[in-house]
Design a protein around this motif. Structure first.
Motif, PDB file in Angstrom:
ATOM      1  N   PRO B  26      -6.948  -5.114  -6.304  1.00  0.00           N
ATOM      2  CA  PRO B  26      -8.381  -5.051  -6.589  1.00  0.00           C
ATOM      3  C   PRO B  26      -8.895  -3.612  -6.559  1.00  0.00           C
ATOM      4  N   SER B  27      -9.962  -3.385  -7.328  1.00  0.00           N
ATOM      5  CA  SER B  27     -10.558  -2.059  -7.386  1.00  0.00           C
ATOM      6  C   SER B  27     -11.210  -1.687  -6.067  1.00  0.00           C
ATOM      7  N   ARG B  28     -11.288  -0.402  -5.824  1.00  0.00           N
ATOM      8  CA  ARG B  28     -12.028   0.179  -4.703  1.00  0.00           C
ATOM      9  C   ARG B  28     -11.585  -0.355  -3.346  1.00  0.00           C
ATOM     10  N   THR B  29     -10.312  -0.688  -3.273  1.00  0.00           N
ATOM     11  CA  THR B  29      -9.760  -1.088  -1.978  1.00  0.00           C
ATOM     12  C   THR B  29      -8.409  -0.397  -1.844  1.00  0.00           C
ATOM     13  N   THR B  30      -7.853  -0.463  -0.657  1.00  0.00           N
ATOM     14  CA  THR B  30      -6.526   0.099  -0.449  1.00  0.00           C
ATOM     15  C   THR B  30      -5.512  -1.028  -0.374  1.00  0.00           C
ATOM     16  N   THR B  31      -4.522  -0.959  -1.243  1.00  0.00           N
ATOM     17  CA  THR B  31      -3.428  -1.911  -1.182  1.00  0.00           C
ATOM     18  C   THR B  31      -2.189  -1.153  -0.741  1.00  0.00           C
ATOM     19  N   VAL B  32      -1.524  -1.670   0.265  1.00  0.00           N
ATOM     20  CA  VAL B  32      -0.332  -1.001   0.765  1.00  0.00           C
ATOM     21  C   VAL B  32       0.902  -1.807   0.384  1.00  0.00           C
ATOM     22  N   LEU B  33       1.854  -1.134  -0.240  1.00  0.00           N
ATOM     23  CA  LEU B  33       3.155  -1.747  -0.501  1.00  0.00           C
ATOM     24  C   LEU B  33       4.076  -1.292   0.609  1.00  0.00           C
ATOM     25  N   VAL B  34       4.603  -2.252   1.340  1.00  0.00           N
ATOM     26  CA  VAL B  34       5.434  -1.878   2.485  1.00  0.00           C
ATOM     27  C   VAL B  34       6.741  -2.650   2.438  1.00  0.00           C
ATOM     28  N   LEU B 185     -15.115   7.914  -0.738  1.00  0.00           N
ATOM     29  CA  LEU B 185     -14.875   8.119  -2.173  1.00  0.00           C
ATOM     30  C   LEU B 185     -14.695   6.823  -2.954  1.00  0.00           C
ATOM     31  N   ASP B 186     -14.337   5.759  -2.228  1.00  0.00           N
ATOM     32  CA  ASP B 186     -14.293   4.468  -2.898  1.00  0.00           C
ATOM     33  C   ASP B 186     -13.306   4.402  -4.058  1.00  0.00           C
ATOM     34  N   LYS B 187     -12.073   4.821  -3.819  1.00  0.00           N
ATOM     35  CA  LYS B 187     -11.047   4.789  -4.859  1.00  0.00           C
ATOM     36  C   LYS B 187     -10.233   3.504  -4.754  1.00  0.00           C
ATOM     37  N   THR B 188      -9.529   3.205  -5.832  1.00  0.00           N
ATOM     38  CA  THR B 188      -8.492   2.187  -5.755  1.00  0.00           C
ATOM     39  C   THR B 188      -7.226   2.903  -5.317  1.00  0.00           C
ATOM     40  N   VAL B 189      -6.817   2.652  -4.067  1.00  0.00           N
ATOM     41  CA  VAL B 189      -5.666   3.364  -3.534  1.00  0.00           C
ATOM     42  C   VAL B 189      -4.469   2.416  -3.481  1.00  0.00           C
ATOM     43  N   VAL B 190      -3.361   2.853  -4.031  1.00  0.00           N
ATOM     44  CA  VAL B 190      -2.113   2.117  -3.841  1.00  0.00           C
ATOM     45  C   VAL B 190      -1.228   3.015  -2.991  1.00  0.00           C
ATOM     46  N   PHE B 191      -0.889   2.520  -1.820  1.00  0.00           N
ATOM     47  CA  PHE B 191      -0.235   3.342  -0.803  1.00  0.00           C
ATOM     48  C   PHE B 191       1.126   2.736  -0.493  1.00  0.00           C
ATOM     49  N   VAL B 192       2.151   3.570  -0.539  1.00  0.00           N
ATOM     50  CA  VAL B 192       3.500   3.093  -0.246  1.00  0.00           C
ATOM     51  C   VAL B 192       3.950   3.635   1.100  1.00  0.00           C
ATOM     52  N   THR B 193       4.512   2.767   1.910  1.00  0.00           N
ATOM     53  CA  THR B 193       5.050   3.234   3.190  1.00  0.00           C
ATOM     54  C   THR B 193       6.142   2.269   3.638  1.00  0.00           C
ATOM     55  N   HIS B 194       7.002   2.708   4.560  1.00  0.00           N
ATOM     56  CA  HIS B 194       7.882   1.714   5.163  1.00  0.00           C
ATOM     57  C   HIS B 194       7.482   1.466   6.619  1.00  0.00           C
ATOM     58  N   ASP B 195       6.333   2.032   6.976  1.00  0.00           N
ATOM     59  CA  ASP B 195       5.846   1.906   8.346  1.00  0.00           C
ATOM     60  C   ASP B 195       4.778   0.812   8.401  1.00  0.00           C
TER      61      ASP B 195
END
Ligand SMILES: Nc1ncnc2c1ncn2[C@@H]1O[C@H](COP(=O)(O)OP(=O)(O)OP(=O)(O)O)[C@@H](O)[C@H]1O
Ligand SMILES: [Mg+2]
Lengths: 228, 301
Positions: B26-34, B185-195
């Motif tokens: 979704p827009s303007r949220t942070t999605t984390v791929l872990v 800033l209200d961005k659509t963030v896609v964040f990758v981590t293994h933590d």
């Protein structure tokens, strides 16, 4: 040593001749090696071929080459074109390897992030990969410069005016001063060229002198290749 | 909104990095791929800016199939931050930040002025502007990387383990900044981590991946913590070890209003505040994150 005092204008003239022949060769070797080095580095298959070809080429003795080239090219034996091409071929043979090694030494993280930011392939090459290959290119160019300046004395045997004429003439007429003049001026030219190249490098690559840390991140970009 | 529709990626050497991945970001949220190393997180992320093209399936941004957008143009509109920052070593900090605006032809003075503003946004001292990346600490480099990612004011910011290479204290700092930036800033963030702790801390939505980028569970941190969908997820988030299942200490005396919590290993995991002498219950949405965070620190100690 009387000879030197009596022939200062001639020494100056030959020195300029020598520079006039070698400077363009060094520049040409560099320019022509960039696309060849790019091809060598870009495709795994071409790398081996290009690099061994250039290695083998450098092993060809110079004198026969300079004699054979005019026949192949249809130019006169003493034509400066013939000499320039011959010397440039040797320069390229040295420089291609440095170019390929330099391009290969660029941190893949950096090229990837350049791609991710939206560099097109060509702008990435000119503005990221080539400048970052700079230190290795510079090391290679210094070798090319010295090698060209010394190799250019050989073509005197063909009668092309360079500092080498002092060797042939000095040996023939048994004038030690003349031989010395040739040797010393060759070394002086080589040193001056080297200083110019190094200073040019400092000017064009300010990030390399900003800190030694620039090249000491462990495991990265440290594959500086010993030239030759 | 970014949508993956039945995306597959098989690399030329036969590696199936992504198998039938479908998800909505979704827009303007942070999605984390872990997920653990090699499960396909980077590959998924790089498909969003076309550094990797899917073998089949489609990716849409706001309804537009990105295969129809020129890759270079697409990339210039999406921020990308990676581990080791990927800064250009031959450009000063300010030019690194201004890279993409300069590529797009923004006048140098404007690009530089904006770059300085961004340095403030990400908490960098302006005196660092004229330095080369090698003259910065790892944490500073990452901030420059984030500033650079924000330089074109992108709607989408892709972050690939951006804090993987900095020490825990700096990382905690950067994580806090990321949360702040996201609020501002209200961005659509896609964040990758293994933590997983980082994922729970930063993610509005967390997608836990198994090998081949198969979705093991997708949801808010609270949903996942409360209801691990499988053994794999439970194992991954550490629930099976009771790492996150905290009990009130029966031996330790309450310290004032605080009650000590212990984990399944019997180690003190943190405290829970009990105002008015009794445990507050009910209003709990951000709490699970902070508790999980404390848990981790205790567990790792
Ligand atoms: N260019 C490539 N060619 C072949 N295989 C690749 C390529 N890139 C990635 N892979 C493989 O695809 C799989 C997924 O890789 P990916 O980089 O997406 O993993 P990741 O989840 O980001 O791992 P990490 O946490 O270690 O960064 C791995 O098995 C990897 O070896
Ligand atoms: Mg990865």
């Amino acid at each position: 040593m009387n000879w030197i005092g009596n022939n200062l204008p001639l020494i100056g003239e030959r020195t300029l001749d020598h520079i006039a022949i070698t400077a363009p060769v060094i520049l040409l070797s560099f320019l022509i090696s960039v696309p060849i080095g790019w091809v060598a580095n870009r495709f795994t298959a071409s790398r081996g071929i290009v690099l061994s070809a250039s290695g083998v080429f450098y092993a060809i003795p110079s004198l026969p080459l300079f004699v054979a080239l005019p026949v192949i090219l249809g130019t006169g034996l003493r034509s400066p074109v013939n000499v320039t091409i011959g010397l440039t071929l040797y320069g390229i043979a040295l420089m291609v390897r440095s170019t390929a090694d330099g391009l290969a030494s660029v941190d893949p993280d950096v090229t990837q992030s350049a791609t991710a930011m939206g560099f097109s392939d060509s702008s990435r090459f000119w503005r990221v990969e080539l400048p970052l290959a700079g230190p290795v290119l510079l090391a290679g160019l210094r070798v090319v410069s010295v090698s060209t300046v010394s190799l250019a004395t050989v073509v005197a045997v063909l009668g092309v005016p360079t500092l080498g004429l002092f060797f042939t003439d000095g040996v023939e007429r048994n004038i030690l001063g003349e031989i010395w003049a040739g040797i010393v001026m060759t070394i002086v030219i080589a040193l001056v060229f080297d200083v110019i190249i190094v200073q040019l490098g400092r000017l064009l690559m300010p990030w390399t002198r900003s800190s030694s840390a620039a090249v000491s991140r462990p495991g990265r970009r440290t594959r500086v290749v010993a030239p030759v | 909104m970014i949508e993956f529709r039945a995306v597959n990626k098989t690399f030329p050497d036969g590696t199936r990095a992504v198998e039938n991945f479908s998800a909505v970001i979704p827009s303007r949220t942070t999605t984390v791929l872990v997920g653990s190393s090699g499960c396909g997180k980077t590959t998924l992320l790089r498909m969003i800016n076309r550094m990797v093209d899917p073998t089949d399936g489609a990716i849409e941004i706001d309804g537009e199939n990105i295969a129809d957008v020129a890759a270079v143009k697409l990339r210039r509109s999406i921020g990308y931050v990676m581990q080791n920052s990927g800064l250009l070593p031959h450009r000063k900090v300010i030019d690194n930040i201004a890279t993409v605006p300069l590529l797009k032809g923004v006048p140098k003075a404007d690009a530089h002025r904006h770059a300085l503003e961004l340095m403030e946004t990400v908490g960098l001292d302006l005196s660092l502007a004229q330095r080369y990346p090698a003259q910065l600490s790892g944490g500073q480099q990452q901030r420059v990387g984030v500033a650079r990612g924000l330089a074109v004011n992108p709607n989408i910011l892709l972050m690939d383990e951006p804090f993987g290479a900095v020490d825990p204290i700096v990382r905690a700092d950067l994580q806090k900044e990321t949360l702040r930036l996201q609020r501002e800033l209200d961005k659509t963030v896609v964040f990758v981590t293994h933590d997983i702790d980082e994922a729970f801390l930063l993610g509005d939505q967390v997608i836990i991946l198994e090998k081949g980028a198969r979705i093991a569970q997708q949801g808010t941190p609270e949903e996942i913590l409360a209801n691990p969908a499988s053994e794999f997820v439970a194992d991954f988030i550490g629930a099976d070890r009771g790492k996150r299942r905290l009990t009130v200490s029966s031996t330790a005396q309450p310290q004032g209003d605080d009650v000590v919590l212990i984990d399944a290993g019997g180690y003190a995991a943190g405290v829970i505040s009990a105002p008015d002498g009794k445990l507050a219950t009910g209003h709990s949405s951000p709490k699970s994150r902070s508790i999980s965070n404390k848990t981790d620190q205790a567990g790792d100690a």
